[in-house]
Design a protein around this motif. Structure first.
Motif: not given
Length: 247
Positions: A9, A12, A15-16, A21, A39, A41-42, A44, A48
């Motif tokens: 995070l 961030m 990542l956004n 990662q 994380r 949620e990241y 994709k 990965e």
């Protein structure tokens, strides 16, 4: 000796903007830390998971895994629980963190089965106080940890310092009450706004929490993860502040 880690995070913005990662792990290692928390949620794409493992191994990083799901739901393990653990094994992860869910109310056999599934894979587990009413109050967290202890469970506890403010709780009181339960520490500071909409994280030196007095009280075995967005050109500065506090 306290080990310092970086939760993804921290990056961030990157990542956004679509950076994977796995591509950020060498940067984390470049700050001289040996722990990174990935994380879910990241992540994709399926490949990965393998890229994360390969990059972590190449850069000498041990991995933790943050899964934004409840550990237990409706008195049973999360339906995806074993799949999340298999993802962790695939990445070479040491510890998997979940939201606490209704673990305070589940049967001892459920906790025993959860512990067994993790142990069979060589993993440790933690639950966290998050920012939600369901998983983030001191009363709920204390009850969850007490129940785990009562039934002889092995599930540990990730104490998130800043999240108490999103629940209107006293972070200092929570730290004092839960100190002996903490197995992982998520470090952040906040601006202290009483209006939740205006509440935000800050650089460590700029917030209202006296975190420097807390870190030396942690057991040396408790890793401290920085877990808040930081501009890339200030990460080294923030790592240095944590190093000073735990020296």
């Amino acid at each position: 000796m306290t080990t310092i880690g970086i939760n993804l995070l921290v990056y961030m913005q990157e990542l956004n903007n679509g950076t994977a990662q796995s591509a950020l792990l060498p940067t984390i290692a470049g700050h001289g830390v040996t722990l990174a928390e990935v994380r879910r949620e990241y992540i994709k794409d399926d490949a990965e998971f393998d890229r994360i493992r390969e990059t972590a191994e190449a850069n000498g990083l041990d991995l933790f895994y943050s899964v934004p799901e409840s550990l237990t739901i409706g008195g049973a393990a999360n339906p995806g629980f074993e799949g999340f653990l298999d993802e962790a094994v695939r990445m070479g992860v040491r510890n998997v963190k979940f939201n606490q869910g209704d673990v305070k109310d589940v049967d001892a056999a459920v906790i025993a089965a959860i512990d067994g599934a993790a142990g069979a894979r060589g993993l440790t587990l933690t639950i966290e106080n998050d920012q939600t009413p369901e998983n983030g109050t001191l009363a709920c967290t204390a009850a969850s940890l007490a129940h785990i202890h009562e039934v002889g469970g092995a599930i540990g506890y990730t104490f998130d310092l800043g999240n108490w403010f999103w629940r209107g709780e006293d972070a200092d009181a929570a730290f004092a009450q839960l100190l002996t339960d903490i197995t992982v520490f998520h470090l952040k500071n906040v601006n202290g706004a009483t209006d939740r909409a205006a509440l935000s994280t800050t650089m460590l030196q700029d917030g209202v929490i006296d975190w420097r007095t807390m870190l030396p009280q942690l057991a040396p075995s408790v890793p401290v993860f920085m877990e808040f967005p930081i501009p890339a050109d200030r990460v080294a500065e923030q790592v240095a502040l944590v190093r000073q506090a735990v020296a």
